[in-house]
Design a protein around this motif. Structure first.
Motif, mmCIF file in Angstrom:
data_model
loop_
_atom_site.group_PDB
_atom_site.id
_atom_site.type_symbol
_atom_site.label_atom_id
_atom_site.label_comp_id
_atom_site.label_asym_id
_atom_site.label_seq_id
_atom_site.Cartn_x
_atom_site.Cartn_y
_atom_site.Cartn_z
ATOM 1 N N VAL A 12 8.311 -15.954 12.516
ATOM 2 C CA VAL A 12 9.767 -15.844 12.390
ATOM 3 C C VAL A 12 10.282 -14.477 12.821
ATOM 4 O O VAL A 12 11.481 -14.309 13.030
ATOM 5 N N ALA A 13 9.374 -13.514 12.946
ATOM 6 C CA ALA A 13 9.788 -12.183 13.392
ATOM 7 C C ALA A 13 8.608 -11.498 14.062
ATOM 8 O O ALA A 13 7.457 -11.699 13.679
ATOM 9 N N ARG A 14 8.940 -10.694 15.076
ATOM 10 C CA ARG A 14 7.918 -9.929 15.792
ATOM 11 C C ARG A 14 8.558 -8.623 16.246
ATOM 12 O O ARG A 14 9.701 -8.623 16.694
ATOM 13 N N TRP A 15 7.828 -7.550 16.126
ATOM 14 C CA TRP A 15 8.370 -6.279 16.562
ATOM 15 C C TRP A 15 7.254 -5.347 17.004
ATOM 16 O O TRP A 15 6.103 -5.541 16.676
ATOM 17 N N GLN A 16 7.625 -4.361 17.772
ATOM 18 C CA GLN A 16 6.697 -3.353 18.267
ATOM 19 C C GLN A 16 7.021 -2.027 17.589
ATOM 20 O O GLN A 16 8.187 -1.640 17.515
ATOM 21 N N LYS A 17 5.989 -1.346 17.141
ATOM 22 C CA LYS A 17 6.164 -0.003 16.586
ATOM 23 C C LYS A 17 6.089 0.999 17.728
ATOM 24 O O LYS A 17 5.485 0.738 18.757
ATOM 25 N N SER A 18 6.679 2.150 17.528
ATOM 26 C CA SER A 18 6.634 3.183 18.562
ATOM 27 C C SER A 18 5.340 3.994 18.483
ATOM 28 O O SER A 18 4.941 4.627 19.448
ATOM 29 N N SER A 19 4.707 3.981 17.315
ATOM 30 C CA SER A 19 3.415 4.655 17.161
ATOM 31 C C SER A 19 2.574 3.857 16.178
ATOM 32 O O SER A 19 3.084 3.045 15.406
ATOM 33 N N LEU A 20 1.280 4.078 16.202
ATOM 34 C CA LEU A 20 0.368 3.329 15.331
ATOM 35 C C LEU A 20 0.685 3.562 13.862
ATOM 36 O O LEU A 20 1.086 4.672 13.481
ATOM 37 N N PRO A 21 0.508 2.538 13.024
ATOM 38 C CA PRO A 21 0.730 2.708 11.588
ATOM 39 C C PRO A 21 -0.195 3.776 11.013
ATOM 40 O O PRO A 21 -1.323 3.948 11.478
ATOM 41 N N ALA A 22 0.302 4.471 10.027
ATOM 42 C CA ALA A 22 -0.487 5.506 9.360
ATOM 43 C C ALA A 22 -1.615 4.855 8.573
ATOM 44 O O ALA A 22 -1.482 3.744 8.065
ATOM 45 N N THR A 23 -2.729 5.528 8.482
ATOM 46 C CA THR A 23 -3.854 5.019 7.696
ATOM 47 C C THR A 23 -3.947 5.814 6.408
ATOM 48 O O THR A 23 -3.403 6.911 6.293
ATOM 49 N N GLY A 24 -4.631 5.264 5.449
ATOM 50 C CA GLY A 24 -4.792 5.954 4.172
ATOM 51 C C GLY A 24 -5.725 5.189 3.276
ATOM 52 O O GLY A 24 -6.154 4.081 3.587
ATOM 53 N N SER A 25 -6.039 5.767 2.140
ATOM 54 C CA SER A 25 -6.980 5.142 1.214
ATOM 55 C C SER A 25 -6.308 4.700 -0.082
ATOM 56 O O SER A 25 -6.966 4.471 -1.084
ATOM 57 N N GLU A 26 -4.995 4.569 -0.074
ATOM 58 C CA GLU A 26 -4.277 4.161 -1.273
ATOM 59 C C GLU A 26 -4.669 2.746 -1.684
ATOM 60 O O GLU A 26 -5.014 1.922 -0.851
ATOM 61 N N ALA A 27 -4.582 2.475 -2.962
ATOM 62 C CA ALA A 27 -4.863 1.128 -3.468
ATOM 63 C C ALA A 27 -3.685 0.213 -3.147
ATOM 64 O O ALA A 27 -2.559 0.671 -2.933
ATOM 65 N N PHE A 28 -3.955 -1.090 -3.105
ATOM 66 C CA PHE A 28 -2.888 -2.061 -2.908
ATOM 67 C C PHE A 28 -2.246 -2.387 -4.243
ATOM 68 O O PHE A 28 -2.920 -2.471 -5.265
ATOM 69 N N CYS A 29 -0.944 -2.582 -4.227
ATOM 70 C CA CYS A 29 -0.196 -3.012 -5.407
ATOM 71 C C CYS A 29 0.275 -4.435 -5.129
ATOM 72 O O CYS A 29 0.779 -4.728 -4.056
ATOM 73 N N LYS B 34 0.924 -1.125 0.000
ATOM 74 C CA LYS B 34 0.000 0.000 0.000
ATOM 75 C C LYS B 34 0.965 1.174 0.000
ATOM 76 O O LYS B 34 1.496 1.557 1.056
ATOM 77 N N VAL B 35 1.285 1.663 -1.176
ATOM 78 C CA VAL B 35 2.408 2.571 -1.375
ATOM 79 C C VAL B 35 2.346 3.745 -0.402
ATOM 80 O O VAL B 35 1.333 4.417 -0.285
ATOM 81 N N GLY B 36 3.454 3.923 0.302
ATOM 82 C CA GLY B 36 3.571 4.987 1.276
ATOM 83 C C GLY B 36 3.068 4.603 2.659
ATOM 84 O O GLY B 36 3.203 5.367 3.610
ATOM 85 N N ARG B 37 2.476 3.394 2.797
ATOM 86 C CA ARG B 37 1.908 2.978 4.079
ATOM 87 C C ARG B 37 2.417 1.628 4.573
ATOM 88 O O ARG B 37 2.681 1.466 5.746
ATOM 89 N N MET B 38 2.518 0.640 3.667
ATOM 90 C CA MET B 38 2.874 -0.719 4.074
ATOM 91 C C MET B 38 3.551 -1.431 2.916
ATOM 92 O O MET B 38 3.146 -1.292 1.769
ATOM 93 N N PHE B 39 4.609 -2.194 3.244
ATOM 94 C CA PHE B 39 5.309 -2.988 2.243
ATOM 95 C C PHE B 39 5.613 -4.367 2.794
ATOM 96 O O PHE B 39 6.113 -4.500 3.908
#
Length: 168
Positions: free
Chosen positions: A71-88, A13-18
């Motif tokens: 296989v991996a786990r991590w904590q973010k320091s703040s909540l992930p950003a939200t948005g309305s971008e399309a998924f690629c 989700k470009v700019g939000r999640m990869f």
């Protein structure tokens, strides 16, 4: 995956999640960037072979699963950003994925480790996932020693009803 030297986005989700291949590792990142973890491709056995890859973001916690185990786990320091971008799928940020994607899912709820664990064997051998028992869904009527009738549903091992009367 063709090799362990390329960068290629599996799902974004470009700019939000990869969820992507970064050289010799899988990586899942969410904005705000930083603090994410990588998992090496070689131990995952992903080179030229089918694998089940899952990433889950649940509030501040993120997890990466390969062929069922986390296989991996991590904590973010703040909540992930939200948005309305399309998924690629198969690319994003000019990074094409070099491999074959058989199936992908994007869900609006975070799935548990148990959910991921269930999905993996279902993908590996769907015919073995559900076991069927002959006549399990057939309703059985049994007359007891006292003459009462019992309705049984073997699939659930339920005693559904009992009556001493037959007919109207």
């Amino acid at each position: 995956m063709e090799d362990e030297i390329r960068d290629g986005v599996i799902l974004a989700k470009v700019g939000r999640m990869f969820l992507w291949q970064q050289g010799d590792a899988f990586r899942c990142e969410t904005a705000p960037w930083g603090g994410d973890m990588r998992f090496p491709i070689s131990p995952a056995g992903a080179l030229r072979r089918w694998i089940h890859l899952a990433a889950v973001q649940n509030g501040l916690r993120a997890e990466l699963y390969v062929d069922d185990p986390r296989v991996a786990r991590w904590q973010k320091s703040s909540l992930p950003a939200t948005g309305s971008e399309a998924f690629c799928v198969g690319g994003g940020w000019d990074r094409l994925f070099h491999g074959i994607l058989d199936e992908y899912r994007v869900e609006s709820v975070s799935r548990s480790a148990a959910w991921i664990r269930t999905r993996y064997p279902n993908q590996q051998g769907p015919e073995a996932f559900v076991a069927f028992v002959r006549d399990a869904n057939r309703l059985h009527i049994i007359r007891t020693k006292t003459g009462a009738l019992q309705l049984r549903w073997p699939a659930r091992d339920h005693l559904l009803e009992r009556t001493d009367e037959v007919g109207p």
